[in-house]
Design an enzyme around this catalytic site. Structure first.
Site, PDB file in Angstrom:
ATOM      1  N   HIS A   1       0.825  -1.200   0.000  1.00 27.27           N
ATOM      2  CA  HIS A   1       0.000   0.000   0.000  1.00 27.27           C
ATOM      3  C   HIS A   1       0.865   1.258   0.000  1.00 27.27           C
ATOM      4  O   HIS A   1       1.912   1.310   0.652  1.00 27.27           O
ATOM      5  CB  HIS A   1      -0.930   0.029   1.214  1.00 27.27           C
ATOM      6  CG  HIS A   1      -2.150  -0.820   1.061  1.00 27.27           C
ATOM      7  ND1 HIS A   1      -2.987  -0.735  -0.039  1.00 27.27           N
ATOM      8  CD2 HIS A   1      -2.695  -1.769   1.878  1.00 27.27           C
ATOM      9  CE1 HIS A   1      -3.987  -1.594   0.109  1.00 27.27           C
ATOM     10  NE2 HIS A   1      -3.827  -2.235   1.254  1.00 27.27           N
TER      11      HIS A   1
ATOM     12  N   CYS B   1       0.158   2.551  -4.778  1.00 27.20           N
ATOM     13  CA  CYS B   1      -0.634   3.735  -5.122  1.00 27.20           C
ATOM     14  C   CYS B   1       0.129   5.012  -4.748  1.00 27.20           C
ATOM     15  O   CYS B   1       0.924   5.017  -3.811  1.00 27.20           O
ATOM     16  CB  CYS B   1      -1.972   3.704  -4.381  1.00 27.20           C
ATOM     17  SG  CYS B   1      -3.022   2.298  -4.801  1.00 27.20           S
TER      18      CYS B   1
END
Length: 328
Positions: free
Chosen positions: A118, A174
């Site tokens: 993440h 991301c």
């Protein structure tokens, strides 16, 4: 192949003892020691659990050994299914592994950092981000111990490197476009996306760079303080400040899965859960191992464009010639 001599750029400035100096960097020939750190986090049992990140870390480890001559014993791998507590990607373990990666680095060494997990953003506090947001990555224990900010990764893995030492990084996450805080970002035409240092730098910036290149971090920050105060006045000032404080004489390259404003896909390719960027990087170089930086960026974009909206980014710690061969 990259030239072996020092590459000078930007305006000259007066250094210590009134000698004229000019910023420089040095490409790595990548024929020294090879070390790698691969991190894959699936966040088992947590919200927004991922599926392909551990696979990515192991696939990249195997790829580096088979394609680029890295040795198993010189690769540290952190995954949240590891049996050894030191190989769990906690915040402490990740930061310690980053320090291990760059320890005793020498010119012409080739270091490789891969992260699949993440990513996100947090408010920028030092004025070096044009969008006002620092990029962050999330250790498996981020809920207890917090995230890792791009400034900290830059301090550990970029600032400490000598001229001529390569660090290649891949961020499959991301909001990772500038996750290593490298100030030179390139388009698929091989052109800088922002004004380059030679055109924009004034004496204050060059003084800051001079201090940075001598290892005088306090001097660099002091020289750049005027820019910090005006950084909120426009993106141009922020870009100048980033170049003054984050340009490095080392040879640092970052491939990221998307722009800072985008997300990166947790995908399925060839029947296996994988991060789209990790898959595209290995596929592109398996299809054609001999590519320039510009060709490889185009290859990554073409592979991902077929199924995903994310646009891979290429950034560096110095102004570079994107027509030279990608090696690591």
């Amino acid at each position: 192949m990259p030239p072996s001599n020092q590459q000078h750029f930007g305006p000259q400035f007066q250094g210590p003892n009134h000698q004229m100096q000019q910023p420089f960097f040095q490409y790595s020939q990548c024929n020294g020691k090879k070390k790698a750190l691969c991190i894959g986090i699936n966040y088992f049992g947590q919200d927004a659990e991922l599926r392909g990140c551990i696979n990515d870390a192991r696939n990249v480890q195997r790829f580096l050994i088979e394609k680029f001559g890295y040795r198993m014993e010189d690769i540290v791998i952190l995954t949240d299914d590891a049996q050894n507590p030191r190989q769990i990607p906690t915040k402490d373990n990740m930061l310690n592994a980053m320090r291990w990666l760059v320890q005793n680095a020498q010119p012409n060494d080739s270091l490789f950092f891969h992260y699949s997990g993440h990513g996100g953003q947090t408010k920028d506090t030092d004025g070096d981000e044009q969008d006002g947001e620092d990029e962050v990555i999330y250790p498996v224990d981020f809920q207890q111990n917090g995230h890792i900010v791009d400034d900290e990764m830059h301090d550990i893995m970029v600032r400490s490197l000598p001229p001529g030492c390569r660090l290649t990084s891949i961020f499959d996450a991301c909001h990772s476009g500038s996750a290593l805080d490298l100030p030179y970002i390139y388009s698929t035409e091989g052109k800088l996306k922002e004004p380059n240092l030679a055109a924009e730098a004034g004496s204050g910036l060059m003084s800051a760079f001079s201090s940075y290149s001598r290892g005088d971090i306090g001097g660099a920050l002091q020289s750049a303080m005027g820019l910090v105060k005006t950084a909120t006045g426009g993106n141009k000032k922020k870009a100048e400040y980033a170049k003054a404080t984050k340009t490095s004489p080392a040879d640092v390259i970052s491939w990221s899965g998307c722009k800072d404003s985008q997300t990166s896909a947790d995908a399925t390719e060839a029947g296996q859960a994988t991060g789209a960027m990790s898959y595209a990087f290995m596929l592109a170089l398996n299809q054609n191992p001999q590519q320039s930086y510009m060709q490889l960026l185009k290859s990554l974009r073409e592979i991902l464009r077929a199924k995903y909206s994310q646009k891979p980014q290429l950034s560096s710690s110095h102004p570079m010639d994107t027509n030279i061969m990608f090696i690591c």
